[in-house]
Design an enzyme around this catalytic site. Structure first.
Site, short mmCIF file in Angstrom:
data_model
loop_
_atom_site.label_atom_id
_atom_site.label_comp_id
_atom_site.label_asym_id
_atom_site.label_seq_id
_atom_site.Cartn_x
_atom_site.Cartn_y
_atom_site.Cartn_z
N TYR A 1 47.92 42.29 32.94
CA TYR A 1 47.90 41.12 33.83
C TYR A 1 49.34 40.60 34.02
CZ TYR A 1 46.74 36.42 35.57
OH TYR A 1 46.66 35.27 36.33
N SER B 1 51.57 33.60 38.61
CA SER B 1 51.15 32.88 37.41
C SER B 1 52.40 32.58 36.59
CB SER B 1 50.22 33.77 36.58
OG SER B 1 49.98 33.19 35.31
N1 LIG Z 1 42.73 30.30 36.45
C1 LIG Z 1 43.90 30.42 35.86
O1 LIG Z 1 44.07 30.02 34.69
C2 LIG Z 1 45.07 31.01 36.61
C3 LIG Z 1 46.37 30.80 36.10
C4 LIG Z 1 47.45 31.35 36.78
C5 LIG Z 1 47.25 32.10 37.90
N2 LIG Z 1 45.98 32.31 38.38
C6 LIG Z 1 45.85 33.17 39.56
O2 LIG Z 1 45.23 32.42 40.61
C7 LIG Z 1 44.49 33.30 41.45
C8 LIG Z 1 43.09 32.75 41.67
O3 LIG Z 1 42.45 32.65 40.41
P1 LIG Z 1 41.17 31.73 40.12
O4 LIG Z 1 41.42 31.11 38.80
O5 LIG Z 1 40.85 30.90 41.28
O6 LIG Z 1 40.08 32.89 39.92
P2 LIG Z 1 38.51 32.94 40.35
O7 LIG Z 1 37.95 34.09 39.61
O8 LIG Z 1 37.91 31.59 40.20
O9 LIG Z 1 38.60 33.27 41.92
C9 LIG Z 1 39.18 34.48 42.37
C10 LIG Z 1 38.48 34.92 43.66
O10 LIG Z 1 39.06 36.20 44.04
C11 LIG Z 1 38.01 37.02 44.52
N3 LIG Z 1 38.36 38.46 44.40
C12 LIG Z 1 38.43 39.20 43.28
N4 LIG Z 1 38.71 40.48 43.59
C13 LIG Z 1 38.81 40.53 44.94
C14 LIG Z 1 39.09 41.58 45.85
N5 LIG Z 1 39.26 42.86 45.44
N6 LIG Z 1 39.18 41.30 47.17
C15 LIG Z 1 38.96 40.01 47.61
N7 LIG Z 1 38.66 38.99 46.78
C16 LIG Z 1 38.60 39.25 45.46
C17 LIG Z 1 36.81 36.66 43.64
O11 LIG Z 1 35.57 37.05 44.23
C18 LIG Z 1 36.98 35.14 43.50
O12 LIG Z 1 36.25 34.46 44.49
C19 LIG Z 1 44.52 34.67 40.78
O13 LIG Z 1 45.50 35.49 41.40
C20 LIG Z 1 44.92 34.34 39.36
O14 LIG Z 1 45.59 35.42 38.72
C21 LIG Z 1 44.89 31.77 37.78
#
Ligand SMILES: NC(=O)c1ccc[n+]([C@@H]2O[C@H](COP(=O)([O-])OP(=O)(O)OC[C@H]3O[C@@H](n4cnc5c(N)ncnc54)[C@H](O)[C@@H]3O)[C@@H](O)[C@H]2O)c1
Length: 286
Positions: free
Chosen positions: A152, A139
Site C-alpha cells: 500500500y 495518503s
Molecule cells: N480511510 C483512510 O484511512 C485513508 C487514509 C489515507 C488515504 N486514503 C485513501 O483515500 C481513498 C478513498 O478511501 P476510502 O477510505 O474512502 O475507502 P472506501 O473503501 O470507503 O471507498 C473506496 C471506494 O473505491 C471503490 N473502488 C475500489 N476499487 C475500485 C475500482 N477498481 N474501480 C472503481 N472504484 C473502486 C470502492 O467500491 C469504494 O466505493 C483511497 O485511495 C485510500 O487509499 C484513505
C-alpha cells in the site's frame, strides 16, 4: 493565491460511492460543481448520486477501457471534464510475507495503475484546452511508510512521486496536478486498524475540504489534517537514529500488532470479492 470558483465545473470522481469519494462529491455539489461518480459498485454509486444530485456510471479503474467509457459518458451527460479526482483505492493490511500475490497486484492495479489510466485519458483534452486539474488522493502513508502496509505504501509513494513529476512536466500548460495526503480517516477502509500514538483520525468531510482547497487554491499538496503537512515533508530529513526513535514513540507498528481482524472482516470480504471479480467488461452507463 486567489480562490478559484468551481461553480459549474465538471468534476469526475473515482470511488465516489462511499467514504471520502462520496463526502467529496457532496462538498463539490454544495459549491455548485457538476459531479460524476464512478465506482466499481455501480448500484451503490447510483444510490449515492441520486442522494447528492450527481451523475453516476460503473467504473473499474483497473481497466483503461472501462475508465474511458466512464469519462466519455460523463462528457456526454455533463460536458468536458474540468477536474479528475483519482480517489478509488484499497488498503489491505498485514505482514508483507503473508499477503497473497493477487492482493498485492490489486493494490498496484487500483491504487497506482488506475491513477495512470485516468491521467492519460483526461490529459490530452485538458492540455489542448489549456486548463484542467487532476487531484490524486494518496495518503500520508505515501510520505511516511507504515509497517504492515508495505505494498500500500509503495503504491502511495508512487502516486506522490508521479504527481510531483507530472506537475513539473505540465508547467505552463494551464493544467494542474495536486496530491492529497489524509491521515487515518473514519471510513470502511480503515476499520479495525489502530493509529499510532498522536496520529489523528479525521472524517471523510475533512478530506473533502482538503480536496476542495487543492482545487480552489491550486495547491500542489494538501494534508488532512493540515498541521501534519510539515511532518510529512520534513520527516525524511531527520537523521536515521532520530527517525527510529520517533517511530518507537509513535508505535508505528500498531497496524501489525493491533489489527482487529473481526472488525475488519466485512472490509476484507469486500476486497476478496473485488479481487476475484474479473476486470469490468461491461458498458459504463446507468
Ligand atoms: N480511510 C483512510 O484511512 C485513508 C487514509 C489515507 C488515504 N486514503 C485513501 O483515500 C481513498 C478513498 O478511501 P476510502 O477510505 O474512502 O475507502 P472506501 O473503501 O470507503 O471507498 C473506496 C471506494 O473505491 C471503490 N473502488 C475500489 N476499487 C475500485 C475500482 N477498481 N474501480 C472503481 N472504484 C473502486 C470502492 O467500491 C469504494 O466505493 C483511497 O485511495 C485510500 O487509499 C484513505
Amino acid at each position: 493565491m486567489a480562490k478559484k470558483s468551481i461553480r459549474g465545473a465538471v468534476v469526475a470522481i473515482t470511488g465516489g460511492a462511499r467514504g471520502i469519494g462520496l463526502a467529496t462529491a457532496q462538498a463539490l455539489r454544495a459549491q455548485g460543481a457538476h459531479v460524476s461518480i464512478g465506482d466499481i459498485d455501480a448500484q451503490l454509486a447510483a444510490q449515492a448520486a441520486a442522494r447528492v444530485g450527481a451523475y453516476s456510471a460503473e467504473l473499474d479503474v483497473r481497466d483503461k477501457a472501462s475508465f474511458s467509457r466512464f469519462l466519455e459518458s460523463t462528457h456526454s451527460a455533463l460536458g468536458p471534464v474540468d477536474v479528475l479526482i483519482n480517489n478509488a483505492g484499497i488498503m489491505p493490511m498485514g505482514p508483507f510475507v503473508d499477503e497473497a500475490d493477487a492482493i498485492s497486484d490489486a493494490q498496484i492495479d487500483i491504487n497506482l495503475r488506475g491513477v495512470i489510466h485516468g491521467m492519460k485519458l483526461v490529459l490530452p483534452e485538458m492540455i489542448a484546452r489549456g486548463s484542467g486539474h487532476i487531484v490524486n488522493v494518496a495518503s500520508l502513508a505515501g510520505r511516511f511508510p507504515i509497517p504492515g502496509a508495505s505494498v500500500y505504501c509503495g503504491t502511495k509513494f508512487a502516486v506522490c512521486g508521479m504527481s510531483e513529476a507530472l506537475r513539473g512536466e505540465l508547467r505552463n500548460t494551464g493544467v494542474n496536478v495536486s496530491v492529497v495526503l489524509p491521515s487515518r480517516v473514519s471510513t470502511e477502509l480503515s476499520t479495525g486498524t489502530a493509529a499510532g500514538n498522536g496520529v489523528p483520525t479525521v472524517t471523510p468531510e475533512d478530506v473533502a475540504q482538503a480536496v476542495l482547497d487543492a482545487i480552489q487554491y491550486q495547491l500542489p499538496e494538501v494534508s488532512a489534517p493540515g498541521y501534519l503537512r510539515p511532518v510529512s515533508r520534513y520527516f525524511n530529513v531527520l537523521p536515521r537514529w532520530l527517525e527510529d526513535a520517533a517511530r518507537r514513540v509513535v508505535k508505528d507498528d500498531r497496524i501489525m500488532t493491533r489489527l482487529d481482524r473481526v472488525a475488519r472482516a466485512p472490509y476484507e470480504q469486500r476486497l476478496s470479492t473485488l479481487v476475484s471479480q474479473p476486470r469490468s467488461a461491461k458498458g459504463a452507463n446507468q
